[in-house]
Design a protein around this motif. Structure first.
Motif, PDB file in Angstrom:
ATOM      1  N   THR A   1       3.952  16.542  12.895  1.00 54.62           N
ATOM      2  CA  THR A   1       3.752  17.057  12.620  1.00 54.62           C
ATOM      3  C   THR A   1       5.592  16.703  11.856  1.00 54.62           C
ATOM      4  OG1 THR A   1       1.927  18.008  13.039  1.00 54.62           O
ATOM      5  CG2 THR A   1       3.305  19.110  10.918  1.00 54.62           C
ATOM      6  N   THR A   2       5.678  16.827  12.975  1.00 51.59           N
ATOM      7  CA  THR A   2       7.371  17.164  12.578  1.00 51.59           C
ATOM      8  C   THR A   2       8.172  15.854  11.829  1.00 51.59           C
ATOM      9  OG1 THR A   2       7.829  19.408  14.067  1.00 51.59           O
ATOM     10  CG2 THR A   2       9.616  17.672  12.973  1.00 51.59           C
ATOM     11  N   THR A   3       7.415  14.466  12.561  1.00 54.64           N
ATOM     12  CA  THR A   3       7.961  13.487  12.564  1.00 54.64           C
ATOM     13  C   THR A   3       7.156  12.995  11.559  1.00 54.64           C
ATOM     14  OG1 THR A   3       7.763  13.286  14.493  1.00 54.64           O
ATOM     15  CG2 THR A   3       7.577  10.973  13.246  1.00 54.64           C
ATOM     16  N   SER A   4       5.830  13.964  10.569  1.00 51.97           N
ATOM     17  CA  SER A   4       6.145  13.172   9.497  1.00 51.97           C
ATOM     18  C   SER A   4       6.882  13.940   8.234  1.00 51.97           C
ATOM     19  CB  SER A   4       3.686  13.880   9.199  1.00 51.97           C
ATOM     20  OG  SER A   4       3.281  13.039   9.838  1.00 51.97           O
ATOM     21  N   MET A   5       7.551  14.492   8.709  1.00 47.53           N
ATOM     22  CA  MET A   5       8.086  15.390   7.528  1.00 47.53           C
ATOM     23  C   MET A   5       9.653  14.840   7.635  1.00 47.53           C
ATOM     24  SD  MET A   5       6.898  19.550   8.854  1.00 47.53           S
ATOM     25  CE  MET A   5       4.846  20.586   7.852  1.00 47.53           C
ATOM     26  N   LYS A   6       9.827  14.677   8.576  1.00 47.44           N
ATOM     27  CA  LYS A   6      11.384  14.149   8.629  1.00 47.44           C
ATOM     28  C   LYS A   6      11.157  12.521   7.996  1.00 47.44           C
ATOM     29  CE  LYS A   6      13.978  16.577  11.885  1.00 47.44           C
ATOM     30  NZ  LYS A   6      15.496  16.942  11.393  1.00 47.44           N
ATOM     31  N   ILE A   7      10.209  11.889   8.422  1.00 51.63           N
ATOM     32  CA  ILE A   7       9.324  10.501   7.533  1.00 51.63           C
ATOM     33  C   ILE A   7       9.445  11.194   5.871  1.00 51.63           C
ATOM     34  CG2 ILE A   7       8.167   8.572   7.446  1.00 51.63           C
ATOM     35  CD1 ILE A   7       8.126   8.797  10.082  1.00 51.63           C
TER      36      ILE A   7
ATOM     37  N   ASP B   1      17.892  24.081  13.490  1.00 54.67           N
ATOM     38  CA  ASP B   1      16.361  24.740  13.023  1.00 54.67           C
ATOM     39  C   ASP B   1      15.051  23.445  12.709  1.00 54.67           C
ATOM     40  OD1 ASP B   1      18.056  24.172  11.360  1.00 54.67           O
ATOM     41  OD2 ASP B   1      18.297  25.658  10.345  1.00 54.67           O
ATOM     42  N   ASP B   2      16.177  22.030  12.471  1.00 58.24           N
ATOM     43  CA  ASP B   2      15.260  21.132  11.868  1.00 58.24           C
ATOM     44  C   ASP B   2      15.091  20.570  13.028  1.00 58.24           C
ATOM     45  OD1 ASP B   2      18.164  20.266  12.256  1.00 58.24           O
ATOM     46  OD2 ASP B   2      17.270  18.394  10.652  1.00 58.24           O
ATOM     47  N   SER B   3      15.331  20.869  14.513  1.00 58.65           N
ATOM     48  CA  SER B   3      14.560  19.819  15.845  1.00 58.65           C
ATOM     49  C   SER B   3      13.064  19.775  16.219  1.00 58.65           C
ATOM     50  CB  SER B   3      15.426  20.048  16.881  1.00 58.65           C
ATOM     51  OG  SER B   3      15.535  19.658  18.103  1.00 58.65           O
ATOM     52  N   LEU B   4      12.926  18.726  16.240  1.00 54.07           N
ATOM     53  CA  LEU B   4      11.482  18.488  16.678  1.00 54.07           C
ATOM     54  C   LEU B   4      11.028  19.472  17.824  1.00 54.07           C
ATOM     55  CD1 LEU B   4       9.155  16.805  17.056  1.00 54.07           C
ATOM     56  CD2 LEU B   4      10.393  15.458  18.847  1.00 54.07           C
ATOM     57  N   VAL B   5      12.478  19.723  18.594  1.00 48.90           N
ATOM     58  CA  VAL B   5      11.539  20.785  19.622  1.00 48.90           C
ATOM     59  C   VAL B   5      11.513  22.038  18.964  1.00 48.90           C
ATOM     60  CG1 VAL B   5      12.224  22.127  21.439  1.00 48.90           C
ATOM     61  CG2 VAL B   5      13.114  20.090  21.247  1.00 48.90           C
ATOM     62  N   ARG B   6      11.467  22.165  17.571  1.00 42.72           N
ATOM     63  CA  ARG B   6      11.723  23.727  17.069  1.00 42.72           C
ATOM     64  C   ARG B   6       9.327  23.628  16.596  1.00 42.72           C
ATOM     65  NH1 ARG B   6      14.876  27.961  17.287  1.00 42.72           N
ATOM     66  NH2 ARG B   6      17.201  26.851  17.535  1.00 42.72           N
TER      67      ARG B   6
ATOM     68  N   SER C   1       1.066  -0.813  -0.103  1.00 44.23           N
ATOM     69  CA  SER C   1       0.155  -0.126  -0.396  1.00 44.23           C
ATOM     70  C   SER C   1       0.793   1.084  -0.231  1.00 44.23           C
ATOM     71  CB  SER C   1      -0.769  -0.212   1.156  1.00 44.23           C
ATOM     72  OG  SER C   1      -1.840   1.764   1.831  1.00 44.23           O
ATOM     73  N   PRO C   2       0.136   2.215  -0.935  1.00 45.41           N
ATOM     74  CA  PRO C   2       1.359   3.742  -0.687  1.00 45.41           C
ATOM     75  C   PRO C   2       1.196   4.024   0.797  1.00 45.41           C
ATOM     76  CG  PRO C   2      -0.857   3.837  -2.441  1.00 45.41           C
ATOM     77  CD  PRO C   2      -1.333   2.189  -1.380  1.00 45.41           C
ATOM     78  N   ILE C   3       0.186   3.968   1.405  1.00 41.88           N
ATOM     79  CA  ILE C   3      -0.645   4.787   2.293  1.00 41.88           C
ATOM     80  C   ILE C   3      -0.201   4.165   3.943  1.00 41.88           C
ATOM     81  CG2 ILE C   3      -2.901   5.067   3.243  1.00 41.88           C
ATOM     82  CD1 ILE C   3      -2.864   5.475   0.414  1.00 41.88           C
ATOM     83  N   VAL C   4       0.139   5.728   4.403  1.00 37.93           N
ATOM     84  CA  VAL C   4       0.817   5.794   5.729  1.00 37.93           C
ATOM     85  C   VAL C   4       0.006   6.442   6.068  1.00 37.93           C
ATOM     86  CG1 VAL C   4       2.527   6.530   7.042  1.00 37.93           C
ATOM     87  CG2 VAL C   4       3.030   5.272   4.718  1.00 37.93           C
ATOM     88  N   LEU C   5       0.163   5.547   7.619  1.00 40.72           N
ATOM     89  CA  LEU C   5      -1.296   6.437   8.721  1.00 40.72           C
ATOM     90  C   LEU C   5      -0.526   7.085   9.888  1.00 40.72           C
ATOM     91  CD1 LEU C   5      -3.783   3.754   8.281  1.00 40.72           C
ATOM     92  CD2 LEU C   5      -4.258   5.980   6.942  1.00 40.72           C
ATOM     93  N   LEU C   6       0.076   7.753  10.795  1.00 40.94           N
ATOM     94  CA  LEU C   6       0.214   7.943  11.312  1.00 40.94           C
ATOM     95  C   LEU C   6      -0.173   8.945  12.716  1.00 40.94           C
ATOM     96  CD1 LEU C   6       3.457   9.297  11.912  1.00 40.94           C
ATOM     97  CD2 LEU C   6       2.457  10.597  13.106  1.00 40.94           C
ATOM     98  N   SER C   7      -0.578   8.575  13.770  1.00 37.99           N
ATOM     99  CA  SER C   7      -1.394   8.266  14.934  1.00 37.99           C
ATOM    100  C   SER C   7      -0.182   8.609  15.711  1.00 37.99           C
ATOM    101  CB  SER C   7      -2.169   7.312  15.120  1.00 37.99           C
ATOM    102  OG  SER C   7      -3.095   7.847  16.183  1.00 37.99           O
ATOM    103  N   GLY C   8      -0.663   9.018  17.130  1.00 38.77           N
ATOM    104  CA  GLY C   8      -0.164  10.032  18.282  1.00 38.77           C
ATOM    105  C   GLY C   8      -1.802  11.290  19.206  1.00 38.77           C
ATOM    106  N   PRO C   9      -1.321  10.969  20.491  1.00 39.65           N
ATOM    107  CA  PRO C   9      -1.822  11.756  21.249  1.00 39.65           C
ATOM    108  C   PRO C   9      -1.108  13.725  21.165  1.00 39.65           C
ATOM    109  CG  PRO C   9      -0.065  11.122  22.616  1.00 39.65           C
ATOM    110  CD  PRO C   9      -0.563   9.814  21.185  1.00 39.65           C
TER     111      PRO C   9
END
Length: 310
Positions: free
Chosen positions: A59-65, A295-300, A45-53
């Motif tokens: 959002t940053t993790t999605s962009m990093k991936i 400047d590309d840290s998750l903390v940003r 599948s070309p679909i990725v489902l990313l969840s979390g509280p």
């Protein structure tokens, strides 16, 4: 997993730049591992489902991936599932007390989401809706259109991405769950809870960028946690991969701002005793100047000044 308060405070003073770099590198390794698994599943599948509280850094993790996959020659699209919210009206779910239950997955247009997943898997074009939060309504103009090429994938990110309303219909999609999942301990006792990482992140972010004062964010926290318990955590077992997004150095970065915000915990709100306990816990940590954060840290995502747009 648990961090040591003693080690955090030592490294905060001894060499904060090296401390930050080491933690960020560990997070990036998890991102790379997720990318490996997504590539393995691409034939299904070309679909990725990313969840979390809330406050997990979705959002940053999605962009990093997406960046990691693009380095490997895989084109990646990103869709925030918040754009699939329905307009708030008389059909919006309510809690037992009669208040709007905006944490419910039924606030999302699940029928449209499932249809779009199927169309994308067939190589068809979809028009992603656009939601205007200030008016709590979907507007007519779509936010984007997507048609996947053979060497592309799409990441759908949202708190309800792993709900069985979706995953039961698309079992081959790659499912990823992230959260801040580490406590901080001192002498074998927990002195800072894992859920507080996310609370501090959200409080700082809302104050800096969403025009929300501490009272408003704290007043919502009980309902946010209730929604997580009902609608998010039960589905993380469906994930193909889970990882911890907490960073050992981050509390020292938020500390100066967060301390001021937690000094104004309003009396009488739900979970008051827990919220009041965060301030003395924060005061156990030292301070790291946020200028040292990459400047590309998750903390940003939570303090601003980064390269990503949110």
């Amino acid at each position: 997993m648990a961090y040591s308060l003693t080690e955090i405070n030592y490294r905060t003073v001894a060499d904060p730049a090296a401390f930050i770099a080491e933690c960020d590198e560990g997070y990036q390794k998890k991102v790379a591992e997720a990318a490996d698994l997504i590539l393995e599943n691409r034939k299904n599948s070309p679909i990725v489902l990313l969840s979390g509280p809330s406050g997990s850094g979705k959002t940053t993790t999605s962009m990093k991936i997406a960046e990691e996959l693009q380095r490997r020659g895989i084109g990646t699209h990103y869709v925030g599932m918040d754009d699939y919210f329905k307009t708030v009206d008389h059909t919006t779910p309510r809690t037992e007390s009669g208040e709007l239950d905006l944490e419910s997955p039924l606030c999302l247009d699940m029928e449209l989401l499932n249809r779009h997943f199927s169309q994308l898997e067939r190589g068809e074009r979809v028009y992603v809706p656009k939601y205007e939060f200030s008016r709590r309504m979907r507007i007519q103009e779509p936010s984007k259109s997507i048609k996947l090429k053979p060497d592309e994938i799409v990441i759908f990110e949202g708190i309800h991405a792993l709900n069985t309303i979706i995953t039961a219909n698309h079992p081959n999609a790659f499912k990823l769950y992230i959260s801040a999942r580490s406590d901080v301990e001192f002498q074998d006792s927990v002195v800072f809870k894992r859920t507080w990482f996310r609370l501090v992140r959200r409080l700082v972010r809302d104050y800096k960028f969403r025009g929300s004062d501490p009272k408003a964010t704290m007043s919502m926290w009980a309902n946010v946690r209730r929604g997580e318990t009902l609608y998010i955590s039960p589905f993380k077992r469906h994930a193909d991969f889970q990882f911890d997004t907490s960073l050992a150095y981050e509390l020292a970065v938020y500390n100066h701002t967060a301390t001021k915000l937690f000094q104004s915990v309003p009396e009488g709100i739900e979970r008051f005793e827990e919220l009041r306990a965060v301030l003395p816990a924060l005061q156990l940590f030292g301070d790291i100047d946020e200028s040292l954060v990459a400047d590309d840290s998750l903390v940003r995502e939570f303090i601003g000044g980064g390269i990503y747009e949110y």
